[in-house]
Design a protein around this motif. Structure first.
Motif, PDB file in Angstrom:
ATOM      1  N   PHE A 211       0.849  -1.200   0.000  1.00 41.15           N
ATOM      2  CA  PHE A 211       0.000   0.000   0.000  1.00 41.15           C
ATOM      3  C   PHE A 211       0.880   1.243   0.000  1.00 41.15           C
ATOM      4  O   PHE A 211       0.627   2.207  -0.721  1.00 41.15           O
ATOM      5  CB  PHE A 211      -0.917  -0.025   1.230  1.00 41.15           C
ATOM      6  N   GLY A 212       1.924   1.245   0.846  1.00 41.74           N
ATOM      7  CA  GLY A 212       2.992   2.235   0.774  1.00 41.74           C
ATOM      8  C   GLY A 212       2.628   3.656   1.130  1.00 41.74           C
ATOM      9  O   GLY A 212       3.071   4.596   0.475  1.00 41.74           O
ATOM     10  N   ALA A 213       1.832   3.838   2.180  1.00 38.84           N
ATOM     11  CA  ALA A 213       1.483   5.188   2.629  1.00 38.84           C
ATOM     12  C   ALA A 213       1.653   5.284   4.136  1.00 38.84           C
ATOM     13  O   ALA A 213       1.496   4.286   4.850  1.00 38.84           O
ATOM     14  CB  ALA A 213       0.036   5.518   2.263  1.00 38.84           C
ATOM     15  N   THR A 214       1.987   6.467   4.626  1.00 40.32           N
ATOM     16  CA  THR A 214       2.009   6.667   6.066  1.00 40.32           C
ATOM     17  C   THR A 214       0.577   6.653   6.594  1.00 40.32           C
ATOM     18  O   THR A 214      -0.382   6.771   5.823  1.00 40.32           O
ATOM     19  CB  THR A 214       2.653   8.011   6.441  1.00 40.32           C
ATOM     20  N   TYR A 215       0.446   6.534   7.903  1.00 41.18           N
ATOM     21  CA  TYR A 215      -0.896   6.528   8.496  1.00 41.18           C
ATOM     22  C   TYR A 215      -1.617   7.836   8.207  1.00 41.18           C
ATOM     23  O   TYR A 215      -2.802   7.838   7.860  1.00 41.18           O
ATOM     24  CB  TYR A 215      -0.807   6.295  10.002  1.00 41.18           C
ATOM     25  N   ASP A 216      -0.908   8.969   8.316  1.00 43.14           N
ATOM     26  CA  ASP A 216      -1.534  10.267   8.044  1.00 43.14           C
ATOM     27  C   ASP A 216      -1.952  10.387   6.584  1.00 43.14           C
ATOM     28  O   ASP A 216      -3.025  10.919   6.271  1.00 43.14           O
ATOM     29  CB  ASP A 216      -0.585  11.405   8.417  1.00 43.14           C
ATOM     30  N   GLU A 217      -1.102   9.889   5.667  1.00 46.55           N
ATOM     31  CA  GLU A 217      -1.459   9.916   4.249  1.00 46.55           C
ATOM     32  C   GLU A 217      -2.686   9.048   3.988  1.00 46.55           C
ATOM     33  O   GLU A 217      -3.586   9.441   3.234  1.00 46.55           O
ATOM     34  CB  GLU A 217      -0.280   9.419   3.404  1.00 46.55           C
ATOM     35  N   TYR A 218      -2.714   7.892   4.613  1.00 44.71           N
ATOM     36  CA  TYR A 218      -3.864   6.987   4.463  1.00 44.71           C
ATOM     37  C   TYR A 218      -5.140   7.651   4.953  1.00 44.71           C
ATOM     38  O   TYR A 218      -6.174   7.610   4.277  1.00 44.71           O
ATOM     39  CB  TYR A 218      -3.578   5.701   5.227  1.00 44.71           C
ATOM     40  N   ARG A 219      -5.081   8.291   6.119  1.00 42.03           N
ATOM     41  CA  ARG A 219      -6.264   8.915   6.689  1.00 42.03           C
ATOM     42  C   ARG A 219      -6.768  10.090   5.847  1.00 42.03           C
ATOM     43  O   ARG A 219      -7.955  10.427   5.878  1.00 42.03           O
ATOM     44  CB  ARG A 219      -5.957   9.395   8.111  1.00 42.03           C
ATOM     45  N   ALA A 220      -5.856  10.709   5.085  1.00 40.40           N
ATOM     46  CA  ALA A 220      -6.236  11.857   4.266  1.00 40.40           C
ATOM     47  C   ALA A 220      -6.769  11.468   2.891  1.00 40.40           C
ATOM     48  O   ALA A 220      -7.281  12.314   2.153  1.00 40.40           O
ATOM     49  CB  ALA A 220      -5.036  12.787   4.102  1.00 40.40           C
ATOM     50  N   MET A 221      -6.679  10.196   2.535  1.00 36.57           N
ATOM     51  CA  MET A 221      -7.102   9.743   1.210  1.00 36.57           C
ATOM     52  C   MET A 221      -8.618   9.680   1.096  1.00 36.57           C
ATOM     53  O   MET A 221      -9.327   9.445   2.073  1.00 36.57           O
ATOM     54  CB  MET A 221      -6.536   8.343   0.919  1.00 36.57           C
ATOM     55  N   THR A 222      -9.098   9.868  -0.116  1.00 47.21           N
ATOM     56  CA  THR A 222     -10.506   9.592  -0.392  1.00 47.21           C
ATOM     57  C   THR A 222     -10.713   8.080  -0.387  1.00 47.21           C
ATOM     58  O   THR A 222      -9.757   7.299  -0.530  1.00 47.21           O
ATOM     59  CB  THR A 222     -10.906  10.136  -1.764  1.00 47.21           C
ATOM     60  N   GLN A 223     -11.946   7.648  -0.250  1.00 52.95           N
ATOM     61  CA  GLN A 223     -12.222   6.221  -0.258  1.00 52.95           C
ATOM     62  C   GLN A 223     -11.825   5.598  -1.593  1.00 52.95           C
ATOM     63  O   GLN A 223     -11.363   4.454  -1.645  1.00 52.95           O
ATOM     64  CB  GLN A 223     -13.699   5.963   0.026  1.00 52.95           C
TER      65      GLN A 223
END
Length: 269
Positions: A211-223
């Protein structure tokens, strides 16, 4: 009733370090510092899960990276360059890894639940012993302490995709039946490890390398962004042999129940 005896977890991207950034960024930094040679973060993720010197060796044999190396230096990379990049990588990784030691959400609760149910907790990593010597006590400071830890350089014949680190956990933990073990990992090489060891194998998609994203990046993503990245991760892990793929290890309890159901109906991994 047939019960799961042990779960063997990977570290970065699985139990700590959301997105597996501690090793990937350091590979980029080590290539740059040792030879002023650039690889991308995406490229650095490719062989994730291997022992780190094997990871570097594999990167240097990647056709695109090898071509850029030849264009820059006029010769192909050799074992000398592998060792020099590894020697640069090691102190950088030891210094950085303690900053990525905090367990992911749900890890501490899951470990308590496993122990309450008599399930042993193993672990192994592509990190070598000196890195694990820094990471393990740092994670213990947050409350995460598996029953067994195996580093990649403890196995003379090599690390992933071979089964040997997982099987050393079996020996150290005193497990009677590898078919009653679960290997949990976020990388393709970890799926191969679990399958080669004869274990039920569970891939981690969202918190992991693929997946390759930080937790903050993940939380900021659209569904939609989450779904697209997750689809890619699930496809890679499934193709590598995963029996199950879950978002994070917080989702593991339902998988354990299903595996025990399958064991009791006569199935094996």
């Amino acid at each position: 009733m047939k019960k799961i005896e042990a779960v063997i977890f990977d570290w970065a991207g699985t139990t700590v370090d959301f997105g597996s950034f501690a090793p990937t960024q350091i590979f980029v930094d080590a290539f740059k510092r040792a030879y002023d040679f650039e690889i991308t973060l995406a490229e650095s993720r490719g062989p994730m899960g291997m022992g780190k010197i094997d990871h570097i060796r594999t990167l240097l044999q990647d056709p695109k990276i090898k071509a850029r190396w030849f264009a820059q230096f006029g010769v192909e990379p050799t074992e000398k360059e592998v060792k020099e990049i590894y020697d640069t990588f090691m102190p950088l990784q030891i210094e950085a890894v303690v900053n990525f030691a905090e367990p992911l959400d749900g890890v501490i609760e899951l470990m308590a639940s496993l122990r309450e149910n008599g399930i042993k907790i193993g672990s192994c990593s592509g990190y070598p012993t000196p890195v694990m010597a820094a990471l393990v006590p740092a994670a213990e400071g947050y409350g995460y302490k598996p029953d067994c830890v195996v580093a990649s350089d403890e196995i003379a014949v090599g690390s992933r995709p071979g089964p040997w680190m997982a099987l050393k956990n079996v020996i150290e933990l005193g497990v009677m039946n590898v078919a009653h073990c679960i290997k949990v990992d976020d990388a393709v090489a970890g799926m191969h490890e679990g399958i080669n060891a004869g274990m039920w194998t569970v891939g981690i998609s969202v918190s992991g390398n693929e997946f390759g994203a930080t937790y903050d990046e993940y939380r900021a993503m659209t569904q939609a962004e989450v779904d697209e990245r997750k689809k890619v991760a699930v496809e890679k892990l499934t193709k590598a042999g995963a029996h199950y793929v879950i978002d994070t290890i917080a989702d593991l309890p339902t998988v354990i129940l299903d595996i025990e159901r399958r064991l009791n109906s006569g199935e094996r991994p």
